[in-house]
Design a protein around this motif. Structure first.
Motif, PDB file in Angstrom:
ATOM      1  N   LEU A  93       0.731  -1.160  -0.069  1.00  0.00           N
ATOM      2  CA  LEU A  93      -0.159  -0.062  -0.097  1.00  0.00           C
ATOM      3  C   LEU A  93       0.902   1.419  -0.027  1.00  0.00           C
ATOM      4  CD1 LEU A  93      -1.609  -2.052   2.321  1.00  0.00           C
ATOM      5  CD2 LEU A  93      -3.355  -0.543   1.731  1.00  0.00           C
ATOM      6  N   GLY A 136      -4.047   4.050  -0.642  1.00  0.00           N
ATOM      7  CA  GLY A 136      -4.321   3.681  -1.594  1.00  0.00           C
ATOM      8  C   GLY A 136      -5.106   2.124  -1.367  1.00  0.00           C
ATOM      9  N   ALA A 137      -5.780   1.419  -2.193  1.00  0.00           N
ATOM     10  CA  ALA A 137      -6.312   0.266  -2.024  1.00  0.00           C
ATOM     11  C   ALA A 137      -5.380  -0.807  -1.836  1.00  0.00           C
ATOM     12  CB  ALA A 137      -7.492  -0.104  -2.792  1.00  0.00           C
ATOM     13  N   GLN A 169     -10.110  -0.995   8.014  1.00  0.00           N
ATOM     14  CA  GLN A 169      -9.922  -1.453   6.832  1.00  0.00           C
ATOM     15  C   GLN A 169     -10.886  -2.733   6.453  1.00  0.00           C
ATOM     16  OE1 GLN A 169      -6.040  -3.323   6.391  1.00  0.00           O
ATOM     17  NE2 GLN A 169      -5.828  -2.826   4.203  1.00  0.00           N
ATOM     18  N   GLY A 227     -10.085  -5.771   0.952  1.00  0.00           N
ATOM     19  CA  GLY A 227      -9.792  -5.181  -0.532  1.00  0.00           C
ATOM     20  C   GLY A 227      -9.947  -3.652  -0.424  1.00  0.00           C
ATOM     21  N   GLN A 228      -9.941  -3.120   0.528  1.00  0.00           N
ATOM     22  CA  GLN A 228      -9.655  -1.609   0.572  1.00  0.00           C
ATOM     23  C   GLN A 228      -8.690  -1.229   1.453  1.00  0.00           C
ATOM     24  OE1 GLN A 228     -13.354   0.347   1.578  1.00  0.00           O
ATOM     25  NE2 GLN A 228     -14.634  -1.140   0.349  1.00  0.00           N
ATOM     26  N   GLY A 229      -8.044  -0.073   1.111  1.00  0.00           N
ATOM     27  CA  GLY A 229      -7.098   0.643   2.104  1.00  0.00           C
ATOM     28  C   GLY A 229      -7.525   1.087   3.412  1.00  0.00           C
ATOM     29  N   PRO A 230      -6.879   1.427   4.323  1.00  0.00           N
ATOM     30  CA  PRO A 230      -7.352   1.975   5.483  1.00  0.00           C
ATOM     31  C   PRO A 230      -7.827   3.137   5.450  1.00  0.00           C
ATOM     32  CG  PRO A 230      -5.241   1.030   5.805  1.00  0.00           C
ATOM     33  CD  PRO A 230      -5.395   1.086   4.401  1.00  0.00           C
ATOM     34  N   ARG A 260      -9.335  -8.203  14.030  1.00  0.00           N
ATOM     35  CA  ARG A 260     -10.300  -8.552  12.920  1.00  0.00           C
ATOM     36  C   ARG A 260     -11.556  -8.635  13.500  1.00  0.00           C
ATOM     37  NH1 ARG A 260      -9.926 -10.269   7.791  1.00  0.00           N
ATOM     38  NH2 ARG A 260      -7.825 -10.214   7.595  1.00  0.00           N
TER      39      ARG A 260
END
Lengths: 113, 116
Positions: A89, A104-105, B37, B40-43, B112
């Motif tokens: 990232l 970013g993802a 988070q 599949g995504q950013g934080p 998590r």
């Protein structure tokens, strides 16, 4: 509004290959850019931090470059190894009503033995 | 130096239940962050503290999320009541100071959360 995009979303390469991960951001007014590694189910490990006045940083087999004017950064990994498999990232720190970091993802990297 | 400590590592709860996460930052770090988070995504930043004061909580869903850092060291993030869409990894990070922007972040291992 700052947006951070990482391409590709996923990448699979054979062991030993050199590779480049891309990060682009829409606003060039950044304080710094940081690359992180994230292993499945784990937190983020900082790899490289590039200040806005710098062009690149190196650590071992990793080299990160920054081109603020074009809104781009690249992470170069030399001689990839299976242990490099992880999500990478990038994050930019901006000033928008205070200092904010926008991520970013990520690019999910798989290095095949 | 010791890293950022988080607990628990995993948590499974039913929707509408409550849950709390704990974070202990690196010693001497004035700034503490909570990120969410989703897979599949950013934080995404939920809240940022400078010592025991809130710097930014603009993306914190305040109707159900709360966080505190009473003594400027440890922090607790709470969700009450939880929704299915809260399933994510909750990451805590720290840095020396919000006023020293050229320093990077150190992250904990995360918690998590699965809401069923």
């Amino acid at each position: 509004k700052q947006e951070v995009t990482q391409i590709p979303a996923a990448l699979s390469v054979p062991e030993g290959e050199n590779l480049v991960l891309n990060c682009s951001f829409t606003d060039s007014a950044i304080y710094n850019l940081q690359w992180f590694r994230q292993d499945p189910g784990k937190g983020l490990t900082s790899l490289l931090l590039i200040q806005s006045s710098q062009r690149e940083q190196t650590s071992g087999r990793l080299n990160a470059s920054l081109d603020k004017s074009s809104g781009r950064s690249t992470l170069y990994i030399a001689a990839s190894q299976p242990g490099d498999s992880a999500t990478y990232l990038c994050a930019v720190k901006v000033v928008t009503g205070g200092f904010k970091t926008i991520f970013g993802a990520g690019t999910r990297l798989f290095v095949k033995a | 130096e010791a890293g950022v400590a988080q607990s628990p590592r995993y948590k499974i709860i039913e929707k509408r239940q409550s849950v709390a996460f704990w974070c202990n930052p690196i010693s001497g770090h004035a700034t503490l962050y909570w990120y969410q988070q989703i897979l599949g995504q950013g934080p995404k930043l939920l809240i940022q503290f400078q010592n025991n004061g809130v710097v930014d909580d603009s993306q914190l869903p305040k109707d159900r999320f709360s966080a505190e850092r009473l003594k400027g060291v440890d922090s607790t993030l709470k969700i009450q009541p939880a929704k299915l869409e809260d399933s994510a990894v909750y990451l805590c990070a720290s840095s020396p100071s919000s006023y020293r922007p050229n320093y990077g972040y150190t992250f904990g291992s995360g918690t998590r959360l699965t809401v069923v």
